[in-house]
Design an enzyme around this catalytic site. Structure first.
Site, PDB file in Angstrom:
ATOM      1  N   HIS A 308      14.687  -4.407 -39.705  1.00  0.00           N
ATOM      2  CA  HIS A 308      14.139  -5.616 -40.334  1.00  0.00           C
ATOM      3  C   HIS A 308      12.936  -5.231 -41.184  1.00  0.00           C
ATOM      4  O   HIS A 308      12.175  -4.332 -40.827  1.00  0.00           O
ATOM      5  CB  HIS A 308      13.697  -6.623 -39.257  1.00  0.00           C
ATOM      6  CG  HIS A 308      13.561  -8.007 -39.777  1.00  0.00           C
ATOM      7  ND1 HIS A 308      12.429  -8.448 -40.428  1.00  0.00           N
ATOM      8  CD2 HIS A 308      14.427  -9.039 -39.774  1.00  0.00           C
ATOM      9  CE1 HIS A 308      12.605  -9.711 -40.790  1.00  0.00           C
ATOM     10  NE2 HIS A 308      13.807 -10.100 -40.409  1.00  0.00           N
ATOM     11  N   ASP A 366      20.777 -10.982 -36.006  1.00  0.00           N
ATOM     12  CA  ASP A 366      22.236 -10.947 -36.232  1.00  0.00           C
ATOM     13  C   ASP A 366      22.984 -10.080 -35.238  1.00  0.00           C
ATOM     14  O   ASP A 366      24.213 -10.025 -35.284  1.00  0.00           O
ATOM     15  CB  ASP A 366      22.503 -10.434 -37.665  1.00  0.00           C
ATOM     16  CG  ASP A 366      21.967 -11.413 -38.693  1.00  0.00           C
ATOM     17  OD1 ASP A 366      21.146 -11.005 -39.534  1.00  0.00           O
ATOM     18  OD2 ASP A 366      22.331 -12.599 -38.609  1.00  0.00           O
TER      19      ASP A 366
HETATM   20  C1  SDX Z   1      18.206 -11.015 -41.772  1.00  0.00           C
HETATM   21  O1  SDX Z   1      13.840 -11.103 -44.165  1.00  0.00           O
HETATM   22  C2  SDX Z   1      14.214 -11.830 -43.146  1.00  0.00           C
HETATM   23  O2  SDX Z   1      13.428 -12.473 -42.492  1.00  0.00           O
HETATM   24  C3  SDX Z   1      15.739 -11.845 -42.895  1.00  0.00           C
HETATM   25  C4  SDX Z   1      16.207 -12.569 -41.641  1.00  0.00           C
HETATM   26  C5  SDX Z   1      15.954 -14.058 -41.724  1.00  0.00           C
HETATM   27  O3  SDX Z   1      15.891 -14.697 -40.671  1.00  0.00           O
HETATM   28  O4  SDX Z   1      15.920 -14.576 -42.890  1.00  0.00           O
HETATM   29  O5  SDX Z   1      15.555 -12.034 -40.488  1.00  0.00           O
HETATM   30  C6  SDX Z   1      17.732 -12.409 -41.457  1.00  0.00           C
HETATM   31  O6  SDX Z   1      18.579 -10.773 -42.878  1.00  0.00           O
HETATM   32  C7  SDX Z   1      18.109  -9.949 -40.709  1.00  0.00           C
HETATM   33  C8  SDX Z   1      18.539  -8.545 -41.225  1.00  0.00           C
HETATM   34  C9  SDX Z   1      20.072  -8.477 -41.216  1.00  0.00           C
HETATM   35  N1  SDX Z   1      20.539  -7.214 -41.860  1.00  0.00           N
HETATM   36  C10 SDX Z   1      21.076  -6.221 -41.157  1.00  0.00           C
HETATM   37  O7  SDX Z   1      21.138  -6.187 -39.931  1.00  0.00           O
HETATM   38  C11 SDX Z   1      21.649  -5.091 -42.031  1.00  0.00           C
HETATM   39  C12 SDX Z   1      21.212  -3.728 -41.465  1.00  0.00           C
HETATM   40  N2  SDX Z   1      19.749  -3.600 -41.661  1.00  0.00           N
HETATM   41  C13 SDX Z   1      19.293  -3.038 -42.860  1.00  0.00           C
HETATM   42  O8  SDX Z   1      20.096  -2.890 -43.937  1.00  0.00           O
HETATM   43  C14 SDX Z   1      17.793  -3.079 -43.067  1.00  0.00           C
HETATM   44  O9  SDX Z   1      17.199  -2.817 -41.862  1.00  0.00           O
HETATM   45  C15 SDX Z   1      17.213  -4.355 -43.650  1.00  0.00           C
HETATM   46  C16 SDX Z   1      17.888  -4.738 -44.909  1.00  0.00           C
HETATM   47  C17 SDX Z   1      17.324  -5.472 -42.656  1.00  0.00           C
HETATM   48  C18 SDX Z   1      15.739  -4.085 -43.915  1.00  0.00           C
HETATM   49  O10 SDX Z   1      15.695  -3.136 -44.913  1.00  0.00           O
HETATM   50  P1  SDX Z   1      14.265  -2.589 -45.478  1.00  0.00           P
HETATM   51  O11 SDX Z   1      13.131  -3.329 -44.893  1.00  0.00           O
HETATM   52  O12 SDX Z   1      14.355  -2.524 -46.960  1.00  0.00           O
HETATM   53  O13 SDX Z   1      14.156  -1.206 -44.851  1.00  0.00           O
HETATM   54  P2  SDX Z   1      14.761   0.095 -45.508  1.00  0.00           P
HETATM   55  O14 SDX Z   1      16.125  -0.192 -46.006  1.00  0.00           O
HETATM   56  O15 SDX Z   1      13.758   0.642 -46.454  1.00  0.00           O
HETATM   57  O16 SDX Z   1      14.896   1.032 -44.217  1.00  0.00           O
HETATM   58  C19 SDX Z   1      13.778   1.761 -43.782  1.00  0.00           C
HETATM   59  C20 SDX Z   1      14.401   3.038 -43.226  1.00  0.00           C
HETATM   60  C21 SDX Z   1      15.389   3.698 -44.188  1.00  0.00           C
HETATM   61  O17 SDX Z   1      15.368   5.082 -43.919  1.00  0.00           O
HETATM   62  P3  SDX Z   1      14.510   6.044 -44.954  1.00  0.00           P
HETATM   63  O18 SDX Z   1      15.076   5.811 -46.354  1.00  0.00           O
HETATM   64  O19 SDX Z   1      13.074   5.586 -44.823  1.00  0.00           O
HETATM   65  O20 SDX Z   1      14.774   7.442 -44.444  1.00  0.00           O
HETATM   66  O21 SDX Z   1      15.176   2.710 -42.054  1.00  0.00           O
HETATM   67  C22 SDX Z   1      16.555   3.004 -42.303  1.00  0.00           C
HETATM   68  C23 SDX Z   1      16.732   3.163 -43.789  1.00  0.00           C
HETATM   69  O22 SDX Z   1      17.790   4.063 -44.082  1.00  0.00           O
HETATM   70  N3  SDX Z   1      17.303   1.870 -41.794  1.00  0.00           N
HETATM   71  C24 SDX Z   1      18.439   1.965 -41.101  1.00  0.00           C
HETATM   72  C25 SDX Z   1      18.794   0.633 -40.816  1.00  0.00           C
HETATM   73  N4  SDX Z   1      17.896  -0.198 -41.342  1.00  0.00           N
HETATM   74  C26 SDX Z   1      16.979   0.566 -41.943  1.00  0.00           C
HETATM   75  N5  SDX Z   1      19.171   3.008 -40.710  1.00  0.00           N
HETATM   76  C27 SDX Z   1      20.289   2.742 -40.003  1.00  0.00           C
HETATM   77  N6  SDX Z   1      20.710   1.488 -39.664  1.00  0.00           N
HETATM   78  C28 SDX Z   1      19.977   0.425 -40.061  1.00  0.00           C
HETATM   79  N7  SDX Z   1      20.371  -0.793 -39.741  1.00  0.00           N
END
Ligand code: SDX
Length: 431
Positions: A308, A366
């Protein structure tokens, strides 16, 4: 908004610029950069808004480090235990918990708006039966502005109020109609004698040929899921609604834009993607393979339902959802649900893995919701529509806050241009 006598000093290119700072009632201070371009001829750069407050707001607050979520100051755990969705709607919309009389009046207003214009039934006919319900919802909600002309004037407080009530009341009806249409069953009209969540179960699962009584425990669990999804600060879909609303677009068009944004698998579409991922994992012994893929920089796979932008601790909604999952599955007699076992084992393994610990990746809202919704009888394609109908009150509340903000102006971000500088046209014969 509390201003402070603090300021930030920026020094660059021989210039020194003093920028005022503002202190919130909770969370980090902000540096007010509104005059930066005029004074310094520079922009700030923050593509994902990782360090940018796009607005001030008094509706919802998240402490990502502590894993806390407040709706108008009330912790989500207390609301999930003691409140109900329509009361939370009142709280988000008007800022205070309703008195008993106010609650009766609000519930009556919502209940009496749950039907949709009969002509809208024909609107559904234009979609293929196998359309994703989110595609139908984007279309039908956007079309509401073609049906409800007496609640389009955003400068009229009464019309804003009617639009808000109409959308809270009609989104479940439209979502249920999208579901019924996708399975070839007749639309079921809302019943005023049922509470909000029971009515949605009724419209989704009743058929004209036999009586249907919504299970009160399932309705309570669904009502809790709706409360957990109601609002969440300036997430992607809420920011979309605010940006659309900043141009003066009508409220129905703004909410349709929010639904479209929520659909993405990185956002509200994650609940469907998470359940599909758990099904693809298929068994506990394949979890290490998927954990390895999630950690592999060369593999676009991510653990859906994990991570998140704001929570760097447990998402408090996921905790409540996990408790609900056990309760609903027990009620449905679905013991040892394989997907729930995989989810719990996946969570355990991931939370012990240095990659997830270092990046502070925890289950989000989720991760467990799909397991509960599937146990209730909803297909995966209905998970995000349920998120959308629950979030509608948050979108509307944030939209109202923006529209009534005297300092409100159209949102128009700038850019870091990296394209071609001016060049002359070349005739095709010379290319
Ligand atoms: C919702 O914003 C809100 O409030 C949203 C929400 C709401 O109520 O409105 O809470 C609802 O959308 C919840 C999130 C649902 N999405 C997912 O579950 C999809 C999987 N999660 C990700 O794609 C990710 O964690 C996000 C999109 C939720 C957040 O992405 P960010 O904040 O842009 O973080 P990032 O992509 O920069 O990740 C930081 C690091 C990265 O590694 P590095 O590039 O730093 O090496 O963490 C890794 C990412 O690769 N990472 C993950 C991961 N999520 C982040 N690695 C593996 N699995 C994951 N799920």
């Amino acid at each position: 908004m509390a201003t402070t006598n603090k300021s930030a000093t920026l020094t660059f290119d021989g210039k020194t610029i003093e920028l005022p700072m503002m202190s919130p009632t909770a969370g980090p201070d902000v540096i007010d950069i509104r005059k930066l371009y005029a004074q310094g001829d520079v922009f700030t750069y923050d593509p994902g808004f990782t360090s940018t407050a796009a607005t001030d707001s008094a509706i919802t607050f998240i402490d990502g480090d502590k894993g806390e979520l407040l709706y108008r100051g009330y912790p989500i755990e207390q609301l999930a235990e003691k409140s109900h969705f329509l009361e939370v709607c009142y709280l988000l919309l008007y800022g205070e918990l309703p008195s008993a009389t106010e609650m009766v009046d609000f519930e009556a207003r919502v209940t009496n708006h749950t039907m949709v214009h009969e002509q809208m039934h024909y609107f559904f006919r234009g979609f293929r039966r196998d359309s994703h319900p989110m595609a139908t919802m984007v279309g039908v909600v956007g079309a509401m502005s073609a049906f409800y002309h007496d609640s389009l004037d955003i400068s009229d407080q009464w019309q804003r109020e009617v639009a808000a009530i109409r959308m809270i009341a009609k989104l479940p009806t439209i979502a249920a109609m999208a579901y019924k249409y996708s399975i070839g069953q007749p639309f079921i009209y809302p019943k005023n004698s049922l509470d909000y969540a029971s009515n949605f179960l009724h419209m989704c699962f009743a058929v004209p040929s036999q009586d249907y009584v919504p299970d009160p425990t399932l309705a309570k669990a669904l009502d809790r899921i709706m409360m957990l999804h109601a609002d969440h600060e300036q997430n992607a879909s809420t920011s979309t609604v605010r940006l659309a609303g900043s141009s003066g677009a009508n409220p129905f068009a703004c909410i349709a834009a929010g639904i479209a944004c929520l659909w993405g698998p990185a956002h509200g579409g994650a609940n469907q993607a998470c359940l599909e991922m758990l099904r693809e994992i298929g068994s506990v012994d394949r979890i290490p393979e998927f954990i390895a893929r999630a950690k592999d920089k060369n593999d676009p796979f991510r653990l859906m339902g994990f991570g998140h932008r704001v929570y760097k601790n447990f998402d408090p909604r996921a905790k409540v959802m996990k408790e609900s999952a056990d309760e609903v599955l027990d009620l449905m007699g679905v013991h040892n649900n394989p997907l729930l076992q995989i989810a719990k084992e996946l969570e355990k393994i991931a939370l012990e893995d240095p990659y997830f610990i270092e990046k502070k990746l925890y289950p989000n809202v989720d991760f467990y919701s799909g397991i509960i919704l599937e146990a209730m009888g909803f297909p995966t394609s209905m998970f995000t529509p349920i998120f959308a109908l629950s979030r509608t009150v948050g979108w509307i509340s944030q939209w109202k806050e923006m529209i009534t903000d005297p300092n409100q102006k159209i949102g128009r971000p700038r850019q870091l241009y990296i394209g071609e500088t001016t060049r002359n046209y070349v005739d095709v014969s010379n290319r």
